[in-house]
Design a protein around this motif. Structure first.
Motif, PDB file in Angstrom:
ATOM      1  N   VAL A   1       0.844  -1.202   0.000  1.00  0.00           N
ATOM      2  CA  VAL A   1       0.000   0.000   0.000  1.00  0.00           C
ATOM      3  C   VAL A   1       0.872   1.243   0.000  1.00  0.00           C
ATOM      4  O   VAL A   1       2.052   1.189   0.386  1.00  0.00           O
ATOM      5  N   PRO A   2       0.324   2.394  -0.449  1.00  0.00           N
ATOM      6  CA  PRO A   2       1.081   3.656  -0.393  1.00  0.00           C
ATOM      7  C   PRO A   2       1.558   3.942   1.035  1.00  0.00           C
ATOM      8  O   PRO A   2       0.808   3.769   1.992  1.00  0.00           O
ATOM      9  N   GLY A   3       2.806   4.355   1.140  1.00  0.00           N
ATOM     10  CA  GLY A   3       3.407   4.621   2.442  1.00  0.00           C
ATOM     11  C   GLY A   3       4.326   3.517   2.906  1.00  0.00           C
ATOM     12  O   GLY A   3       5.134   3.720   3.838  1.00  0.00           O
ATOM     13  N   ASP A   4       4.239   2.341   2.289  1.00  0.00           N
ATOM     14  CA  ASP A   4       5.139   1.250   2.647  1.00  0.00           C
ATOM     15  C   ASP A   4       6.588   1.626   2.326  1.00  0.00           C
ATOM     16  O   ASP A   4       6.881   2.192   1.255  1.00  0.00           O
ATOM     17  N   ILE A   5       7.481   1.309   3.250  1.00  0.00           N
ATOM     18  CA  ILE A   5       8.914   1.579   3.060  1.00  0.00           C
ATOM     19  C   ILE A   5       9.558   0.361   2.417  1.00  0.00           C
ATOM     20  O   ILE A   5       9.324  -0.780   2.828  1.00  0.00           O
ATOM     21  N   ILE A   6      10.393   0.609   1.401  1.00  0.00           N
ATOM     22  CA  ILE A   6      11.099  -0.503   0.770  1.00  0.00           C
ATOM     23  C   ILE A   6      12.600  -0.342   0.984  1.00  0.00           C
ATOM     24  O   ILE A   6      13.140   0.770   0.989  1.00  0.00           O
ATOM     25  N   ILE A   7      13.278  -1.462   1.184  1.00  0.00           N
ATOM     26  CA  ILE A   7      14.716  -1.507   1.437  1.00  0.00           C
ATOM     27  C   ILE A   7      15.348  -2.582   0.563  1.00  0.00           C
ATOM     28  O   ILE A   7      14.641  -3.416  -0.020  1.00  0.00           O
ATOM     29  N   THR A   8      16.660  -2.571   0.456  1.00  0.00           N
ATOM     30  CA  THR A   8      17.351  -3.633  -0.290  1.00  0.00           C
ATOM     31  C   THR A   8      17.139  -4.961   0.428  1.00  0.00           C
ATOM     32  O   THR A   8      17.158  -5.045   1.658  1.00  0.00           O
ATOM     33  N   SER A   9      16.963  -6.015  -0.362  1.00  0.00           N
ATOM     34  CA  SER A   9      16.618  -7.322   0.207  1.00  0.00           C
ATOM     35  C   SER A   9      17.828  -8.180   0.549  1.00  0.00           C
ATOM     36  O   SER A   9      17.691  -9.181   1.247  1.00  0.00           O
ATOM     37  N   GLY A  10      19.001  -7.790   0.050  1.00  0.00           N
ATOM     38  CA  GLY A  10      20.187  -8.605   0.299  1.00  0.00           C
ATOM     39  C   GLY A  10      20.474  -9.593  -0.815  1.00  0.00           C
ATOM     40  O   GLY A  10      21.459 -10.338  -0.759  1.00  0.00           O
ATOM     41  N   ILE A  11      19.640  -9.615  -1.839  1.00  0.00           N
ATOM     42  CA  ILE A  11      19.888 -10.459  -3.009  1.00  0.00           C
ATOM     43  C   ILE A  11      20.716  -9.662  -4.008  1.00  0.00           C
ATOM     44  O   ILE A  11      20.404  -8.523  -4.321  1.00  0.00           O
ATOM     45  N   GLY A  12      21.786 -10.272  -4.512  1.00  0.00           N
ATOM     46  CA  GLY A  12      22.658  -9.583  -5.456  1.00  0.00           C
ATOM     47  C   GLY A  12      23.809  -8.882  -4.752  1.00  0.00           C
ATOM     48  O   GLY A  12      24.233  -9.283  -3.665  1.00  0.00           O
ATOM     49  N   ILE A  13      24.312  -7.816  -5.346  1.00  0.00           N
ATOM     50  CA  ILE A  13      25.519  -7.157  -4.828  1.00  0.00           C
ATOM     51  C   ILE A  13      25.238  -6.229  -3.651  1.00  0.00           C
ATOM     52  O   ILE A  13      26.156  -5.838  -2.937  1.00  0.00           O
ATOM     53  N   TYR A  14      23.977  -5.862  -3.448  1.00  0.00           N
ATOM     54  CA  TYR A  14      23.649  -4.898  -2.394  1.00  0.00           C
ATOM     55  C   TYR A  14      23.360  -5.604  -1.069  1.00  0.00           C
ATOM     56  O   TYR A  14      22.535  -6.530  -1.034  1.00  0.00           O
ATOM     57  N   PRO A  15      23.998  -5.185   0.011  1.00  0.00           N
ATOM     58  CA  PRO A  15      23.684  -5.772   1.315  1.00  0.00           C
ATOM     59  C   PRO A  15      22.264  -5.411   1.739  1.00  0.00           C
ATOM     60  O   PRO A  15      21.691  -4.417   1.279  1.00  0.00           O
ATOM     61  N   LYS A  16      21.694  -6.198   2.612  1.00  0.00           N
ATOM     62  CA  LYS A  16      20.313  -6.006   3.036  1.00  0.00           C
ATOM     63  C   LYS A  16      20.162  -4.801   3.968  1.00  0.00           C
ATOM     64  O   LYS A  16      21.031  -4.526   4.786  1.00  0.00           O
ATOM     65  N   GLY A  17      19.028  -4.092   3.815  1.00  0.00           N
ATOM     66  CA  GLY A  17      18.658  -3.068   4.774  1.00  0.00           C
ATOM     67  C   GLY A  17      18.909  -1.633   4.375  1.00  0.00           C
ATOM     68  O   GLY A  17      18.638  -0.720   5.164  1.00  0.00           O
ATOM     69  N   ILE A  18      19.417  -1.379   3.163  1.00  0.00           N
ATOM     70  CA  ILE A  18      19.651   0.013   2.744  1.00  0.00           C
ATOM     71  C   ILE A  18      18.330   0.612   2.264  1.00  0.00           C
ATOM     72  O   ILE A  18      17.672   0.047   1.383  1.00  0.00           O
TER      73      ILE A  18
END
Length: 289
Positions: free
Chosen positions: A230-247
C-alpha cells in the motif's frame, strides 16, 4: 590743451566712479556679513544695489556649497570604501561558516548511512565527493573523487545519508563513474520493510502501461500480484545480489495493477534527492557465492 585737459578730467571721473563703486561694494559686503543692510543704506541706493548683493550672495553660497560638497564627497567616498571592504570580509566569513556547517552536516549524514550496513558485512568504506554529473535535472550518471588508489572497485555500492544512490560501473586510478537508481541500467532487489516476504525489483527499464508520470520516481514490480503493498510502505534492499540487506530505497507512492498480465507495479518516491548529491560513501559490493 583744452582737449587734453578735458580728456584727463573725464579719465579722472571714470577712475573716481570705479573707486566709489568698489568701495560701495566692499561696504555692502561688510554690512551684509555683520547685519541687515536696510539699517545703513537709503532705500534709493538699496533699490540699485540689491540685485548686485543678491548676485554676490548667490556666488558665495554656491561656492561654499560646492566646496562643502567636495569635502563631504571625499569623506563619504572613503567611508563607502571602508564599508565595502568590511562587507566583503563579512561575506567571506559567512561563506566559510556555511561551508563548514554543510561539511559537518554531510559527514553526519554519511556516518548515519553506515548504520544501514549490517554488522556481519565488511564496513570498509571510502568517503568521496561528486565532482560531475550528466546533463539534465536528475542524477543518472555521475563521477566521484575516488578510484583504484582508494580501494574502489567495479560494482562498488554508492550510498549517502538518505539511502542507496547507485553503483560504480567504471574505475580509474583517482576517479570513478557511477549510475544512480534512476538510470535504466540499474536494477535492485527490494523487500517491504513491514513484511519481508513482499519482494520485487526496482528498475527504470520496466515498461508500465500507465499515464503516470515517473519523472524523479523509481519504478518497480512485485514478484507476486497477491502481495498487499500500500502507499506509504517503506522498501529496502533485500540482500539479493551485490547490495547488502537493509539500505533504504524509498516509500511507495502508488500501486498500479496490470490484471491482464497478472503483474503489480509500484511507483516509489526515493529517499535520496537525485537533484542534488554531494557527499557519498563507497563500500565494496556484497560477495555473491
Amino acid at each position: 590743451m583744452r582737449s587734453k585737459r578735458k580728456k584727463k578730467n573725464n579719465l579722472n571721473k571714470e577712475v573716481i566712479v570705479v573707486v566709489l563703486i568698489t568701495i560701495t561694494l566692499l561696504v555692502i559686503i561688510g554690512i551684509s556679513i555683520k547685519g541687515n543692510i536696510n539699517n545703513y543704506i537709503p532705500n534709493t541706493v538699496l533699490d540699485f544695489i540689491s540685485p548686485i548683493q543678491r548676485g554676490i550672495n548667490k556666488i558665495f553660497t554656491i561656492t561654499s556649497e560646492n566646496v562643502s560638497g567636495i569635502i563631504n564627497y571625499r569623506s563619504n567616498l572613503k567611508k563607502i570604501e571602508e564599508l565595502s571592504k568590511e562587507n566583503e570580509e563579512l561575506k567571506k566569513k559567512i561563506i566559510d561558516i556555511d561551508l563548514k556547517r554543510d561539511e559537518l552536516g554531510s559527514l553526519g549524514k554519511l556516518k548515519k548511512s553506515l548504520n544501514y550496513i549490517s554488522e556481519d558485512y565488511d564496513k570498509n568504506y571510502v568517503s568521496a565527493s561528486v565532482v560531475s554529473k550528466n546533463d539534465g535535472n536528475w542524477y543518472t550518471t555521475f563521477t566521484i573523487s575516488a578510484g583504484k588508489k582508494d580501494g574502489v572497485i567495479k560494482d562498488s555500492i554508492v550510498i549517502c545519508g538518505e539511502g542507496l544512490v547507485g553503483k560504480v560501473y567504471e574505475v580509474s586510478d583517482n576517479y570513478s563513474k557511477a549510475i544512480s537508481l534512476l538510470n535504466n541500467k540499474s536494477a535492485v532487489s527490494f523487500e517491504v520493510l513491514r513484511k519481508g516476504e513482499y519482494t520485487g525489483v526496482i528498475s527504470q527499464n520496466i515498461s508500465i502501461d500507465s499515464s503516470e508520470n515517473f519523472g524523479g520516481y523509481l519504478k518497480g514490480y512485485l514478484f507476486d500480484i497477491k502481495y498487499e503493498v500500500v502507499p506509504g510502505d517503506i522498501i529496502i534492499t533485500s540482500g539479493i545480489g551485490i547490495y547488502p540487506k537493509g539500505i533504504p530505497l524509498g516509500e511507495v507512492e502508488k500501486v498500479i495493477e496490470d490484471k491482464n498480465n497478472l503483474l503489480k507495479y509500484i511507483k516509489v518516491k526515493p529517499y535520496v534527492n537525485f537533484k542534488k548529491v554531494d557527499k557519498v560513501l563507497i563500500i565494496r559490493p556484497r560477495i555473491i557465492e
